[in-house]
Write an enzyme that holds these catalytic residues in place. Structure first.
Site, PDB file in Angstrom:
ATOM      1  N   ALA A 120      -1.983   1.165   1.167  1.00  0.00           N
ATOM      2  CA  ALA A 120      -1.658  -0.114   1.796  1.00  0.00           C
ATOM      3  C   ALA A 120      -2.374  -0.382   3.113  1.00  0.00           C
ATOM      4  CB  ALA A 120      -0.148  -0.196   2.021  1.00  0.00           C
ATOM      5  N   GLY A 129      -3.012  -3.103   6.006  1.00  0.00           N
ATOM      6  CA  GLY A 129      -1.804  -3.891   5.844  1.00  0.00           C
ATOM      7  C   GLY A 129      -1.939  -5.364   5.566  1.00  0.00           C
ATOM      8  N   CYS A 179     -12.990  -3.089  -3.654  1.00  0.00           N
ATOM      9  CA  CYS A 179     -14.007  -3.876  -2.949  1.00  0.00           C
ATOM     10  C   CYS A 179     -15.386  -3.320  -3.297  1.00  0.00           C
ATOM     11  CB  CYS A 179     -13.769  -3.877  -1.443  1.00  0.00           C
ATOM     12  SG  CYS A 179     -13.633  -2.240  -0.691  1.00  0.00           S
TER      13      CYS A 179
END
Length: 467
Positions: free
Chosen positions: A280, A283, A394
């Site tokens: 995560a 954030g 990504c």
């Protein structure tokens, strides 16, 4: 990582030992000349990245060891960063030019000159600095180090020739010269030469600054001097410090590339749903899920990175349960939805992080693909029947996107793909593949102003568990 430029360049300019830190007396001397310490710091950083495989952002962190910008004021630290970024972004062009001007290569006793020459060439070619200052300060830097001092005249001659022949050396194609050959080959094979060249051209531009807003994108675009993108993110014109912009202290928005904001939207979080955000930190996606009033568990193996996530959530006045742990072995009761934001090669972020192509190697993909597979399988096991999952990276590499999804669906017959409805979900049709997955490219969103074009290369696929 070894150099991936054409053989003629490799033969004449090879990676050498890092530029050795000057002793205290020489550091004090450098500090007396405006801009000199910044140039020396930039040379250090370039060596750390190109030869040492260190991340560019990390070299400017207060926790970096060794410290390269300690003692520099904010202006000089910013200058050092600009020089290093330009040098790494256009490393192939710079090395090609230096090789042409030094037919015998670097002197064996002056190997550390390479980093000073690269830093100076970046200023001459790509930065708004007087040529004479770039040449003079490089010569001064060479004289400060005993091992490079005998070659100060060589530095002066090479850089003056570089100034005179600048236009000749800048007539290069970034796919052929400034893209590591392993990536140029992969992108040409996967996307075709035309798209691969478009990626490379996009990577030569500085990345835009996008923010995700809690609400009213048009209002915040006006307040922040930006424009609303088709996906709802706001792209800023300003280069002012982020923390001083309206709405920052109140947590009304957070910095997040427009492509990075899409995977959390695809999850379609609902209030009170139990959602797991794997990997995560820092954030941005967690904040999006929490904004939908879901009960979010933010999981990451790095406690330090989770501290940053907690600070970002606190500023945004949002809440998530934070868990330190390994995503491949995490235990919990089933979730309604899971976001798998997997570690990857990050080749989709080269415009933002120009060091990626130089510090990553082709062999890194195998380990990353294996880790991604394990994370996907673990996420499937943590998902309730009828639950939803989004996997994203990504990366521009098919192994970390399309091929990874194909393997996952073969291994997990109780999982099915949920195709993206571009029109219904506010996503440009050009971002959606024939299979219904998300694939953004650095060359998407052309715009007359370079600061407003492009976005990170992202892949995302959405699934549901049968039952």
């Amino acid at each position: 990582m070894t150099d991936d430029k054409p053989s003629s360049t490799k033969a004449k300019i090879k990676p050498r030992a890092a530029f050795v830190p000057a002793e205290a007396a020489r550091e004090a001397e450098a500090a007396q000349v405006p801009g000199l310490a910044a140039r020396i710091a930039a040379a250090h950083v370039i060596a750390d990245v190109v030869q040492g495989g260190r991340r560019l952002d990390e070299r400017f962190s207060p926790q970096a060891v060794p410290q390269r910008v300690a003692g520099l004021d904010a202006r000089d630290a910013a200058l050092a960063r600009s020089i290093a970024c330009a040098a790494i972004r256009r490393l192939g062009t710079i090395r090609h030019a230096l090789a042409a001007l030094m037919e015998k290569g670097l002197p064996k006793q002056g190997a550390r000159l390479e980093w000073l020459l690269i830093a100076a060439a970046a200023q001459i070619f790509f930065l708004d600095a007087p040529d004479h200052a770039a040449v003079d300060l490089a010569v001064r830097a060479a004289r400060l180090e005993p091992k490079t001092a005998p070659f100060a005249g060589l530095v002066n001659g090479v850089l003056r020739n570089l100034v005179r022949r600048r236009d000749e050396f800048l007539d290069t194609d970034p796919l052929d010269c400034d893209t590591p050959s392993w990536l140029a080959h992969r992108w040409t094979k996967a996307y075709g030469e035309e798209k691969a060249r478009a990626f490379a051209r996009a990577h030569m531009l500085e990345s835009p600054l996008d923010v995700t807003v809690k609400s009213e994108p048009a209002l915040w675009a006006e307040r922040l001097d930006g424009l609303v993108l088709p996906t709802g993110s706001v792209r800023l014109r300003t280069s002012a410090p982020i923390a001083g912009l309206p709405g920052y202290d109140e947590g009304e928005w957070w910095v997040q590339d427009a492509a990075a904001a899409l995977p959390a939207r695809l999850l379609r979080a609902e209030p009170d749903e139990r959602i797991l955000d794997m990997c995560a930190a820092p954030g941005g996606k967690t904040a999006q899920l929490a904004l939908a009033r879901a009960q979010v568990t933010a999981l990451d193996r790095s406690a330090e990175r989770l501290k940053l996530l907690a600070a970002n959530l606190q500023r945004a006045r949002l809440h998530a349960d934070i868990a330190v742990g390994d995503a491949t072995s995490f235990q919990a009761r089933p979730f309604d939805a899971i976001l798998v934001d997997a570690p990857c090669s990050a080749t989709g972020t080269i415009r933002r992080h120009p060091d990626v192509g130089w510090i990553k190697k082709p062999g890194d993909l195998d380990a990353l693909v294996s880790l991604q597979s394990k994370m996907l399988d673990r996420a499937a096991a943590l998902l309730r029947p009828g639950g939803r999952m989004v996997y994203c990276t990504c990366s521009l590499e098919p192994e970390e996107g399309e091929a990874q999804v194909a393997g996952f669906l073969r291994r997990q017959p109780d999982m099915r793909r949920i195709p993206i409805d571009a029109a219904g979900e506010g996503i440009p049709q050009e971002f959606v593949t024939a299979e219904g997955d998300l694939r953004t490219l650095p060359s998407h969103w052309p715009h007359p102003e370079s600061r407003f074009c492009g976005l990170d290369g992202f892949f995302a696929a959405r699934f549901a568990r049968r039952g």
